[in-house]
Design an enzyme around this catalytic site. Structure first.
Site, short mmCIF file in Angstrom:
data_model
loop_
_atom_site.label_atom_id
_atom_site.label_comp_id
_atom_site.label_asym_id
_atom_site.label_seq_id
_atom_site.Cartn_x
_atom_site.Cartn_y
_atom_site.Cartn_z
N GLN A 174 0.82 -1.22 0.00
CA GLN A 174 0.00 0.00 0.00
C GLN A 174 0.86 1.27 0.00
O GLN A 174 0.44 2.30 -0.56
CB GLN A 174 -0.93 -0.02 1.23
CG GLN A 174 -2.15 0.86 1.11
CD GLN A 174 -3.30 0.20 0.32
OE1 GLN A 174 -3.55 -0.97 0.47
NE2 GLN A 174 -3.96 0.98 -0.51
N LYS A 186 1.72 1.81 -3.70
CA LYS A 186 0.49 2.05 -4.44
C LYS A 186 -0.01 3.47 -4.17
O LYS A 186 -0.31 4.23 -5.10
CB LYS A 186 -0.56 1.03 -3.97
CG LYS A 186 -1.90 1.14 -4.68
CD LYS A 186 -3.00 0.37 -3.94
CE LYS A 186 -2.67 -1.10 -3.76
NZ LYS A 186 -3.84 -1.88 -3.27
N LYS A 198 -2.70 -1.08 6.53
CA LYS A 198 -3.70 -2.13 6.30
C LYS A 198 -4.11 -2.70 7.65
O LYS A 198 -3.38 -2.58 8.63
CB LYS A 198 -3.10 -3.26 5.45
CG LYS A 198 -4.13 -4.08 4.72
CD LYS A 198 -4.57 -3.34 3.47
CE LYS A 198 -5.61 -4.10 2.70
NZ LYS A 198 -5.79 -3.53 1.36
N GLY A 255 -12.46 -0.51 3.00
CA GLY A 255 -12.77 -1.93 2.81
C GLY A 255 -11.67 -2.70 2.11
O GLY A 255 -10.72 -2.14 1.58
N ASP A 256 -11.80 -3.99 2.14
CA ASP A 256 -10.98 -4.93 1.37
C ASP A 256 -11.79 -6.24 1.38
O ASP A 256 -13.02 -6.19 1.54
CB ASP A 256 -9.59 -5.11 2.02
CG ASP A 256 -8.59 -5.82 1.11
OD1 ASP A 256 -8.05 -5.18 0.19
OD2 ASP A 256 -8.33 -7.03 1.31
N THR A 274 -12.10 0.43 -8.00
CA THR A 274 -10.95 -0.49 -8.18
C THR A 274 -11.09 -1.26 -9.49
O THR A 274 -10.14 -1.36 -10.27
CB THR A 274 -10.85 -1.46 -6.99
OG1 THR A 274 -10.95 -0.72 -5.78
CG2 THR A 274 -9.54 -2.20 -7.02
N ASN A 317 -16.29 -7.34 -4.97
CA ASN A 317 -16.37 -5.94 -5.37
C ASN A 317 -15.49 -5.62 -6.58
O ASN A 317 -15.96 -5.01 -7.56
CB ASN A 317 -16.00 -5.04 -4.18
CG ASN A 317 -15.92 -3.59 -4.58
OD1 ASN A 317 -14.83 -3.03 -4.71
ND2 ASN A 317 -17.06 -2.98 -4.82
N SER A 359 -10.78 6.66 -2.69
CA SER A 359 -10.88 6.85 -1.23
C SER A 359 -10.29 8.21 -0.84
O SER A 359 -10.84 8.93 0.00
CB SER A 359 -10.13 5.75 -0.47
OG SER A 359 -10.93 4.62 -0.30
#
Ligand code: NDP
Ligand code: 2IT
Length: 443
Positions: free
Chosen positions: A109, A112, A124, A163-164, A208, A239, A375
């Site tokens: 992350q 990213k 995370k 979320g994930d 995403t 998702n 986000s």
């Protein structure tokens, strides 16, 4: 310290954390040529600092199911790096969640988030809790117990979860409601992926999957190609997968398969988006039920989608879901593009094969950055109590994905790996963080 001995030291220090070590090694190996050009990286020991999380919280989550039985889960939140902004990254609720899983995700992350060009650090979290088969009230009680500890560590200027896997708008709603209660503050920017009527951004749900396809389009354009009439397979049916499928279809591609953890769905007529969305997003059912409406389709138990002939493959389920043998069958069947909607879905042995074959390969930290980018746009809207239209958000997303694609190409090219998006993403993501860390001194 030589790169090899540094990697050895990190391996020793984090023994047993296989997924974290896998992610760490891929990034550090890409950075060799940069280190030689930038002595400050070694002088300030940036790499060792970057591979040690700034903070890690592990906590007990006790909750009662509908029959009154008490369960105990383990909760995690890792703030890995905050050089570029408040910690930012999702929460994963899945039985496989452990320290290594959360740590690899938080590490990825960092780069990213840097690639998006926005002001967000890397984080995370999650828990080894499975929402599957649980009632809404059970999920609510779990989320409330999880937040009983998490609320001390988050905030719109500190750490902003989202979320994930296993965490969508329902869970974010329960988490936000309890955060508000515990803190006595309607602090919208503390969580993203909220409902669209109460501070959530339009287009976050789609971001995403759509972003991944925007990235794939950019890659295809370098070879004067599009997605039109291409046969595609997508793994997962959550998702990310759902909205990747939607965008591929909008652009004229044909998606013949998707999957879940115990098998895959093959529909020679093309996956019907409305049925899929209704089943998975609204009714929370299993893919087997798709056959009732589409009798030509087939559910293949315990089989992945990678043995189906395709032009393009989009792994959108989980880590290490494309193994060496999967890469072999994709290549044998003529697959020309792999674009990662999931985080680290391609095992290093499979990646080697794709690179050797010279097909287009979009690494997750670049290709799936659209979710976290929107986000960050949600945080921006929340800070100004604004609400942007879907088209405005989607436009921004498209621009951001094009920017990430350019960054990857630029840094790959600049450091002797023309067309290699893995090297380009790792170096491009790293340099921005390293520059901020250098500017901010040793902390
Ligand atoms: P969801 O929970 O919505 O969906 C996950 C999907 O993947 C389900 O179809 C699930 O099947 C499948 N899956 C999960 N674990 C496994 C497994 N071990 N083997 C095979 N299939 C599995 O999650 P998301 O769609 O949000 O996330 C998917 C991936 O995308 C993850 O890697 C996540 O980290 C990544 N990602 C997500 C972002 C987001 O915004 N949501 C942003 C960037 C990346 P089943 O129902 O059977 O478990
Ligand atoms: O892996 C990811 O980028 C996400 N799960 C989204 C994180 C976020 O903060 O939106």
């Amino acid at each position: 310290m030589k790169m090899e001995s540094l990697i050895g030291k990190i391996r020793d220090k984090n023994a047993g954390q296989a997924l974290f070590l896998q992610a760490m090694e891929e990034v550090l190996e890409s950075l060799e040529p940069v280190i030689q050009e930038h002595p400050e990286i070694e002088n300030l020991n940036i790499l060792e600092r970057l591979t040690e999380p700034e903070r890690q919280v592990i906590f007990r989550v006790a909750w009662q199911d509908d029959s009154g039985k008490v369960h105990v889960n383990r909760g995690f939140r890792i703030g890995f790096n905050s050089a570029l902004g408040p910690y930012k990254g999702g929460l994963r609720f899945h039985p496989s969640v452990d320290l290594s899983v959360v740590k690899f995700l938080a590490f990825e992350q960092i780069f990213k988030n840097s690639l998006t060009g926005l002001q967000i650090g890397g984080a995370k979290g999650g828990a080894d809790f499975s929402p599957r088969g649980r009632s809404d009230t059970e999920v609510m009680r779990f989320c409330q117990s999880f937040m009983n500890e998490l609320y001390r560590h988050i905030g719109d200027q500190t750490d902003v979860p989202a979320g994930d896997i296993g965490v969508g708008a329902r869970e974010i709603g329960f988490l936000f409601g309890h955060y508000k209660k515990l803190t006595n503050r309607y602090e919208l920017g503390t969580l993203t992926g909220k409902g669209e009527g109460w501070g959530g951004s339009e287009g976050r749900k789609e971001a995403t999957g759509f972003g991944c396809i925007y990235f794939a389009l950019e890659m295809l354009e370098t070879r004067n190609e599009t997605l039109e009439d291409k046969t595609c397979v997508v793994s997962g049916s959550g998702n990310v997968a759902i909205y990747a499928i939607r965008k591929i279809q909008e652009l004229g591609g044909r998606v013949v398969a998707c999957s879940q953890s115990d098998g895959s769905l093959y529909d020679p007529n093309g996956i019907d988006f409305q049925t899929l969305r209704m089943l998975k997003e609204i009714e929370r059912k299993r893919l087997q039920e798709y056959l009732e409406l589409h009798p030509d389709a087939e559910f293949r138990e315990d089989r992945k989608v990678w043995d189906i002939a395709c032009d393009a493959a989009f792994p959108c389920a989980t880590q290490n879901e494309i193994l060496k043998e999967d890469a072999e069958s994709l290549l044998k069947n003529g697959c020309q593009l792999v674009c990662e909607g999931a985080n680290m879905p391609t095992h290093p042995d499979a990646l080697r094969l794709f690179r050797d074959a010279g097909i287009l390969f979009g690494p997750g930290k670049a290709a799936n950055a659209g979710g976290v980018a929107v986000s960050a746009l949600e945080m921006q809207q929340n800070a100004g109590w604004e609400s942007w239209s879907f088209d405005r958000v989607d436009n921004e997303l498209n621009k951001i994905m094009k920017g990430i694609h350019r960054t990857c190409l630029h840094f790959g090219d600049r450091y002797g790996a023309k067309g290699d998006y893995v090297t380009g993403a790792n170096i491009g993501g790293f340099l921005r963080v390293a520059q901020a860390m250098t500017a901010m001194g040793v902390t």
